[in-house]
Design an enzyme around this catalytic site. Structure first.
Site, short mmCIF file in Angstrom:
data_model
loop_
_atom_site.label_atom_id
_atom_site.label_comp_id
_atom_site.label_asym_id
_atom_site.label_seq_id
_atom_site.Cartn_x
_atom_site.Cartn_y
_atom_site.Cartn_z
CE1 TYR A 108 -3.88 1.75 -0.22
CE2 TYR A 108 -3.37 2.81 1.81
CZ TYR A 108 -4.16 2.80 0.91
OH TYR A 108 -5.14 3.72 0.75
CE LYS A 181 -8.13 3.10 2.37
NZ LYS A 181 -6.95 3.79 2.64
#
Length: 563
Positions: A108, A181
């Protein structure tokens, strides 16, 4: 565990055995690679398609991690991990669960920014994402059905990619933010990866470099605005709700002009969440509660200043304001303690360009004898004397030594959160903030920061990472089968994290570490689910909240495939 839909899929007999074998090997939710047993290989036509030795998932994880370590850069590490993700979801999440803190900045933020910027040129696999084009709205239902085929979708992360991280508009390339996500949802909270769906709403892009790029894979026109845009979003919401009746809908990285409008339209009708507006607010609130747990000061005595008044800044401010109300202040008393600073300086209520989210926190010029001079952050800090300074400005180095020392001169334990990311956009470094305040500052950053040694004390730096809260928030809401996600549930999430801090530990962080992300996600989930049940928001009776959360958790282990 395998979903019932996947079990039914592998049991269908309407294609030849070798086709079934290829279907299994090419399906990341079913593929085990070298871990298929001898019996499975014989039963599903896999014999001879794999090397003869049968590995355990632990063998595979050890082998894969060794390969990962050979990659020389963060970007190459991420590309390698994405190849595993595309081939074998269980192995990917087994590996992720073993190296959560190490993989978070790879999978991420901040590395994901590089893959978003280069998505079209690096494109290999659509990663089971749904690409919905505003130029072809009639195919929306078909597209969602195609990408969700054989799966029971309970969670969607959707973006239109106008406000990605700190890097702005990236059109259809922003789909990576939805994929990333959802990876965190599974790694942190154990949400079944076969029950999630990343979605991008391609409404165009205003980034000229993409429009001019012959490799760009999205719609090559400027962003559609106004009624047509909102009609497209509404059609998506209604279609998704119809197809997936138990849906938790997470909006991500929409632009400041649309994000709040969309959230406000749907938040009281369906189970929906905007991480930029609500998630960042929750984690900052948790950090403030942790900081005040350390300093021993009262929440309602604080003076809050936000540097950056966009979607994130305004959303955080609103969340902290609501907590002030919950702790007993009147609306007037609470608003007097909030100040917002943007590119034009301190926000005043006579500014015609204020957004609806900024207006409640804009002050009257008559409150300051030198109002017309308050054009910079330094001027605002000197005039207001905030005890809390939160940065979402994407202005690197904005929290200067002069500003920080001015703030520290008027409060014993200044709370300073430079949250902008990626690293190159941070308002300050944790090390500098502690040095300039002689260790008095209570700091959280938007990016991972190493501990700081100062005057014989090791200061742990809390990361105001939304991943500490949004996975558990989603898990708890889904486990409770809640009809909506409301402010009370959100507040319980923040308090469940803020209460974890140990104030007796010298140099204690204001937030728990990402290394224990999976543990704290369960803490958050239980607090949220309990709140939903107490408020009678659950669609079905739930006798044991803790068990309901535990029963929903998916574990990355292989299961036997059988007819």
């Amino acid at each position: 565990m395998l979903s019932q839909q996947l079990i039914e899929f592998i049991n269908k007999g309407d294609f030849l055995m070798n086709e079934k074998a290829q279907q299994i090997l090419n399906n990341p939710f079913l593929n085990k690679g070298t871990a298929f047993t001898v019996a499975e290989r014989q039963q599903f036509g896999l014999a001879g398609l794999l090397p003869p030795h049968v590995q355990t998932i632990d063998d595979q994880a050890k082998q894969t991690y060794a390969q990962y370590l050979t990659k020389p850069s963060m970007l190459e590490k991420r590309i390698f991990l994405m190849s595993i993700f595309n081939e074998n979801r269980v192995l990917f999440y087994k590996l992720f669960s073993q190296h959560i803190a190490e993989f978070m900045p790879i999978v991420y933020d901040p590395t994901i920014a590089d893959t978003i910027e280069n998505y079209s040129s690096l494109f290999v696999n659509p990663q089971n994402a749904a690409f919905l084009s505003i130029d072809d709205p009639d195919s929306m239902a078909t597209a969602l059905k195609n990408t969700a085929a054989g799966r029971n979708i309970k969670l969607i992360v959707v973006t239109d990619a106008e406000g990605i991280l700190g890097i702005g508009d990236w059109g259809t390339q922003g789909v990576d933010i939805s994929v990333g996500k959802l990876m965190v949802y599974t790694a942190a909270a154990g949400i079944d990866p076969s029950e999630v769906l990343p979605v991008v709403l391609d409404v165009g892009t205003n980034r000229q470099s993409l429009l001019d790029d012959p490799l760009y894979l999205g719609n090559r026109h400027e962003r559609v605005r106004g009624d047509k845009y909102y009609a497209f979003v509404d059609r998506f919401v209604q279609t998704a709700e119809d197809l997936f009746p138990d849906l938790y809908l997470h909006f991500e990285d929409f632009g400041r002009g649309n994000a709040a409008n969309i959230l406000n339209k749907y938040k009281n009708e369906i189970v929906t969440f905007n991480d930029d507006i609500q998630g960042t607010g929750i984690i900052v609130l948790a950090g403030l509660l942790g900081a005040l747990n350390i300093s021993g000061e009262n929440f309602t005595d604080q003076v809050y200043m936000s540097f950056g008044a966009g979607t994130a800044g305004a959303g955080i401010t609103q969340r902290i304001y609501e907590e002030m109300l919950q702790q007993g202040l009147s609306e007037k008393e609470a608003r007097s303690r909030f100040y917002m600073v943007d590119k034009q300086g301190l926000l005043f209520d006579d500014d015609p360009d204020l957004t609806p989210e900024q207006k409640p926190f804009a002050h009257k010029r008559s409150e300051f004898v030198n109002a017309d001079e308050l054009k910079t952050l330094a001027d605002a800090v000197k005039a207001v004397h905030p005890t809390i300074l939160v940065g979402t400005s994407t202005q690197p180095g904005a929290f200067t030594e002069t500003i920080v020392k001015e703030m520290a001169a008027h409060t014993a334990r200044p709370i300073i959160f430079p949250l902008s990311n990626p690293t190159k956009l941070a308002e300050a470094k944790a090390e500098d903030l502690l040095k300039w305040t002689n260790g008095k500052a209570l700091v959280a950053t938007g990016i991972p920061a190493e501990p700081v040694e100062l005057n014989g004390v090791t200061y742990e730096i809390g990361q105001a990472n939304n991943a500490l809260v949004y996975p558990g928030l989603g898990l708890g809401t889904i486990a409770a089968k809640a009809r909506v996600l409301n402010d009370e549930m959100i507040s319980k999430a923040a308090h469940s994290l803020g209460g974890i801090v140990d104030p007796t530990e010298p140099g204690a962080a204001v937030l728990p570490p990402v290394t224990k992300l999976d543990v704290f996600s369960q803490t958050v989930a239980e607090a949220v689910a309990k709140s939903a049940v107490v408020q009678k928001l659950n669609k079905e009776p739930i006798k044991d909240v803790k068990k309901a959360v535990a029963d929903l958790k998916w574990v990355p282990e292989y299961e036997e495939l059988t007819d």
